[in-house]
Design a protein around this motif. Structure first.
Motif, PDB file in Angstrom:
ATOM      1  N   GLU A  65       0.679  -1.114   0.041  1.00 57.27           N
ATOM      2  CA  GLU A  65       0.115  -0.037   0.235  1.00 57.27           C
ATOM      3  C   GLU A  65       0.462   1.259   0.002  1.00 57.27           C
ATOM      4  N   ALA A  66       1.841   1.155   1.123  1.00 56.11           N
ATOM      5  CA  ALA A  66       2.687   2.515   0.733  1.00 56.11           C
ATOM      6  C   ALA A  66       4.391   1.823   0.919  1.00 56.11           C
ATOM      7  N   VAL A  67       5.015   2.999   0.132  1.00 56.04           N
ATOM      8  CA  VAL A  67       6.184   2.872  -0.293  1.00 56.04           C
ATOM      9  C   VAL A  67       6.801   3.614   0.017  1.00 56.04           C
ATOM     10  N   ALA A  68       8.694   3.392   0.281  1.00 50.98           N
ATOM     11  CA  ALA A  68       9.345   4.680  -0.330  1.00 50.98           C
ATOM     12  C   ALA A  68      10.153   5.283  -1.437  1.00 50.98           C
ATOM     13  N   LEU A  69      10.138   6.037  -1.073  1.00 47.97           N
ATOM     14  CA  LEU A  69      10.732   6.537  -2.615  1.00 47.97           C
ATOM     15  C   LEU A  69      11.891   6.573  -2.602  1.00 47.97           C
ATOM     16  N   GLN A  70      12.868   7.139  -1.682  1.00 48.57           N
ATOM     17  CA  GLN A  70      14.554   6.667  -1.511  1.00 48.57           C
ATOM     18  C   GLN A  70      14.603   5.908  -2.568  1.00 48.57           C
ATOM     19  N   LEU A  71      14.275   3.828  -1.568  1.00 45.63           N
ATOM     20  CA  LEU A  71      14.459   2.960  -1.800  1.00 45.63           C
ATOM     21  C   LEU A  71      14.088   2.561  -3.774  1.00 45.63           C
ATOM     22  N   LEU A  72      12.414   2.945  -3.771  1.00 43.49           N
ATOM     23  CA  LEU A  72      12.126   2.868  -5.347  1.00 43.49           C
ATOM     24  C   LEU A  72      13.101   4.059  -6.382  1.00 43.49           C
ATOM     25  N   LYS A  73      14.099   4.656  -6.053  1.00 43.38           N
ATOM     26  CA  LYS A  73      15.308   5.452  -6.735  1.00 43.38           C
ATOM     27  C   LYS A  73      16.189   4.673  -6.732  1.00 43.38           C
ATOM     28  N   GLU A  74      16.457   3.783  -5.087  1.00 47.80           N
ATOM     29  CA  GLU A  74      17.556   3.789  -5.473  1.00 47.80           C
ATOM     30  C   GLU A  74      17.856   1.903  -7.000  1.00 47.80           C
ATOM     31  N   ILE A  75      16.618   1.503  -6.306  1.00 49.00           N
ATOM     32  CA  ILE A  75      15.846   0.342  -7.117  1.00 49.00           C
ATOM     33  C   ILE A  75      16.031   0.952  -8.547  1.00 49.00           C
ATOM     34  N   ASN A  76      15.551   1.696  -8.903  1.00 47.34           N
ATOM     35  CA  ASN A  76      15.549   2.752 -10.376  1.00 47.34           C
ATOM     36  C   ASN A  76      16.280   2.583 -11.151  1.00 47.34           C
ATOM     37  N   GLN A  77      16.933   2.988 -10.357  1.00 49.29           N
ATOM     38  CA  GLN A  77      18.805   3.643 -10.817  1.00 49.29           C
ATOM     39  C   GLN A  77      19.995   2.409 -11.506  1.00 49.29           C
ATOM     40  N   LEU A  78      19.686   1.137 -10.084  1.00 49.62           N
ATOM     41  CA  LEU A  78      20.309  -0.356 -10.162  1.00 49.62           C
ATOM     42  C   LEU A  78      19.564  -0.896 -11.497  1.00 49.62           C
ATOM     43  N   MET A  79      18.292  -0.620 -11.350  1.00 58.87           N
ATOM     44  CA  MET A  79      17.908  -1.471 -12.981  1.00 58.87           C
ATOM     45  C   MET A  79      18.624  -0.558 -13.729  1.00 58.87           C
ATOM     46  N   TYR A  80      18.321   0.019 -14.247  1.00 61.62           N
ATOM     47  CA  TYR A  80      19.155   0.867 -15.602  1.00 61.62           C
ATOM     48  C   TYR A  80      20.616   0.307 -15.437  1.00 61.62           C
ATOM     49  N   GLN A  81      21.074   0.185 -14.380  1.00 63.13           N
ATOM     50  CA  GLN A  81      22.674   0.380 -14.201  1.00 63.13           C
ATOM     51  C   GLN A  81      22.980  -0.663 -14.764  1.00 63.13           C
ATOM     52  N   LEU A  82      21.849  -2.005 -14.359  1.00 61.86           N
ATOM     53  CA  LEU A  82      22.666  -3.368 -15.091  1.00 61.86           C
ATOM     54  C   LEU A  82      21.806  -3.542 -15.830  1.00 61.86           C
ATOM     55  N   LEU A  83      20.327  -3.440 -16.888  1.00 64.63           N
ATOM     56  CA  LEU A  83      20.421  -3.421 -17.743  1.00 64.63           C
ATOM     57  C   LEU A  83      20.842  -2.454 -18.901  1.00 64.63           C
ATOM     58  N   GLY A  84      21.381  -1.795 -18.454  1.00 62.66           N
ATOM     59  CA  GLY A  84      22.003  -0.813 -19.375  1.00 62.66           C
ATOM     60  C   GLY A  84      23.581  -1.627 -19.816  1.00 62.66           C
ATOM     61  N   ILE A  85      24.255  -2.555 -18.952  1.00 63.48           N
ATOM     62  CA  ILE A  85      25.134  -3.801 -19.429  1.00 63.48           C
ATOM     63  C   ILE A  85      25.014  -4.858 -20.720  1.00 63.48           C
ATOM     64  N   PHE A  86      23.394  -4.554 -20.694  1.00 63.13           N
ATOM     65  CA  PHE A  86      22.970  -5.508 -21.712  1.00 63.13           C
ATOM     66  C   PHE A  86      22.651  -4.684 -22.984  1.00 63.13           C
ATOM     67  N   GLY A  87      22.466  -3.242 -22.724  1.00 60.52           N
ATOM     68  CA  GLY A  87      21.809  -1.999 -24.196  1.00 60.52           C
ATOM     69  C   GLY A  87      20.694  -2.005 -24.023  1.00 60.52           C
ATOM     70  N   LEU A  88      20.440  -2.738 -22.698  1.00 59.07           N
ATOM     71  CA  LEU A  88      18.437  -2.313 -23.195  1.00 59.07           C
ATOM     72  C   LEU A  88      17.687  -1.706 -22.185  1.00 59.07           C
ATOM     73  N   GLU A  89      17.593  -0.360 -23.111  1.00 59.30           N
ATOM     74  CA  GLU A  89      16.904   1.231 -22.798  1.00 59.30           C
ATOM     75  C   GLU A  89      14.973   0.513 -23.462  1.00 59.30           C
ATOM     76  N   LEU A  90      14.428   0.227 -21.575  1.00 58.15           N
ATOM     77  CA  LEU A  90      13.217  -0.500 -21.804  1.00 58.15           C
ATOM     78  C   LEU A  90      12.148   1.135 -21.326  1.00 58.15           C
ATOM     79  N   ASN A  91      12.281   1.833 -20.415  1.00 55.99           N
ATOM     80  CA  ASN A  91      11.467   2.968 -19.990  1.00 55.99           C
ATOM     81  C   ASN A  91      10.697   3.273 -20.670  1.00 55.99           C
TER      82      ASN A  91
END
Length: 476
Positions: free
Chosen positions: A396-422
């Motif tokens: 129901e409720a999520v922490a913004l800072q954690l979501l930002k960290e996850i978002n940046q991490l996923m961009y970083q990991l998917l970026g290794i594969f050259g994937l731009e998906l958002n």
């Protein structure tokens, strides 16, 4: 943790230790530019782009050089057929190659040398080989004395006698008259009446195929390079010949390359036949990406460990499409929840659980990539992580800072594969937060992270302007 890679030269996995700490010199044999590239060519480009991106993720500064072969009999024939000069034809297909690479998000090389731009250096290199007794002139051609190079056959694990027997059955009577030995190969070829030729001490002619990579690799990267890559079909004779030329040129004082990496083929049909222009069973990349999302094709080519073959068929594309959609759904949900945090207090227990799951996932990802760049297992680690992330997003409720960290991490990991998906536009608040993080990184002299943020924003068409009054931004 040390990166381990499979070295074709030693036929075993080895710890990767670059010549210079923190830097990697990387040479990839590029295309012969007489036609549009097929998906088999793209597989090599994607495989080594992914390896390059992982090395950069690990903090290495990578000098990545990939040549264009723009002097070749195939180019001359194709140019005559299209009514163009060899240079005009090469320019046309180099531009097409770069366009195709942009479509599947392959990073530009640090340098793309061309044969036509390095003829004086090639001639000088051949002169040295002649002076050292490793090459000889014959009727205007110049050949390499293969048997004089004692290690010849080491890369492809073949003996000189076996190679000699095989070569003697393939050469023509005219070649036999010119060569001292059937396994000798051409460094320079007299051009006859061809307009594609240059003056040399031996004849008006043009370079052989193999010499170009020895010259350009050593010119742009040094006498020894860290990693030399290419398709398995180049292992012999092309890469074998590169070693012989380069190490004879340096009097054996410098190994040509420390690590040799070779990618597997793209196969077609139920019998797993290799895709190639010569077999006539190829599919052009630019035709495929008209029909399918380029990110699906990129995913397909990156999702199999680079040394293994990839089967190209409808089932493979359907599987890649489904998996890309799963990743897109995750990125879209993250973007949505960053703008819709929900009511109440986010659970600290659930936050801790997802942080632990992410740490385990990143560890598994790195472990897979450090095991000879096992992209299949690395992607499995991302999908396993995503299950925990989805569960958190269901709260129901999520922490913004954690979501930002996850978002940046996923961009970083998917970026290794050259994937731009958002597909969701970057929020103003996210841009401001990233700029703040970039400024802090610059203060801490973490310029790599600062550059990563700037480059990522640029990819989202967000332009930064660093002024004395602070960093301003605008959408491009």
């Amino acid at each position: 943790m040390a990166i381990q890679l499979f070295n074709t030269l030693t036929r075993q996995k080895e710890n990767f230790i670059p010549l210079e700490e923190g830097k990697v010199s990387f040479y990839l044999c590029g295309p012969t530019v007489y036609n549009y590239i097929h998906i088999g060519n793209a597989r090599s480009a994607v495989a080594f782009d992914t390896i390059r991106r992982y090395l950069e993720y690990r903090g290495y500064e990578v000098n990545f050089v990939s040549n264009f072969t723009d002097v070749d009999d195939k180019i001359i024939k194709a140019a005559e057929k299209e009514g163009l000069t060899a240079k005009e034809l090469s320019d046309k297909y180099i531009a097409a190659y770069k366009e195709d690479m942009r479509a599947i998000n392959v990073k530009p090389a640090s340098n793309n040398p061309r044969v036509m731009e390095n003829i004086p250096e090639i001639i000088d290199f051949i002169k040295v080989l002649i002076d050292k007794g490793y090459a000889y002139e014959s009727q205007g051609d110049v050949y390499y004395r293969t048997a004089k190079f004692e290690k010849y056959g080491q890369l492809s694990d073949q003996s000189i006698s076996d190679l000699r027997d095989g070569a003697s059955q393939r050469i023509t009577d005219e070649e036999s008259e010119k060569k001292e030995n059937a396994i000798d190969f051409a460094l320079w070829k007299a051009a006859g009446k061809s307009a594609v030729s240059w003056e040399s001490p031996w004849s008006k002619g043009r370079p052989g195929w193999h010499i170009e990579c020895s010259v350009m690799a050593t010119k742009y990267l040094g006498e020894t390079i860290d990693i030399h890559g290419g398709g398995q079909d180049l292992q012999f004779p092309h890469h074998e010949n590169e070693i012989a030329q380069s190490e004879a040129h340096s009097d054996y004082s410098h190994p040509f390359a420390k690590y040799w990496l070779h990618n597997g083929f793209v196969t077609m049909g139920s019998n797993g036949e290799k895709m190639s222009k010569s077999l006539g069973n190829f599919v052009l990349l630019r035709d495929i990406i008209k029909e399918y999302d380029p990110m699906v094709i990129r995913y397909l080519l990156a999702s199999v460990q680079y040394r293994r073959p990839i089967r190209y068929d409808a089932n493979a594309i359907a599987t890649a499409s489904r998996e890309v959609e799963r990743l897109k759904e995750l990125m879209d949900r993250l973007a949505y929840r960053m703008d819709h945090l929900g009511s109440g207090q986010a659970s600290l227990d659930r936050e801790q659980e997802v942080r632990e799951a992410i740490k385990e996932g990143v560890d598994a990802f790195n472990q897979a990539m450090e095991d000879d760049f096992n992209t299949a297992n690395a992607l499995s680690a991302i999908f396993e992580m995503s299950k925990q992330i989805h569960r958190y997003l269901d709260q129901e409720a999520v922490a913004l800072q954690l979501l930002k960290e996850i978002n940046q991490l996923m961009y970083q990991l998917l970026g290794i594969f050259g994937l731009e998906l958002n597909s969701t536009e970057v929020l103003d608040s996210e841009i401001e937060n990233l700029i703040e993080e970039r400024n802090q990184s610059r203060k801490e002299k973490n310029f790599q992270r600062a550059d990563e943020i700037r480059d990522w924003l640029k990819e989202q068409n967000i332009l930064l302007d660093d002024t004395p009054q602070g960093t301003r931004w605008k959408r491009g």
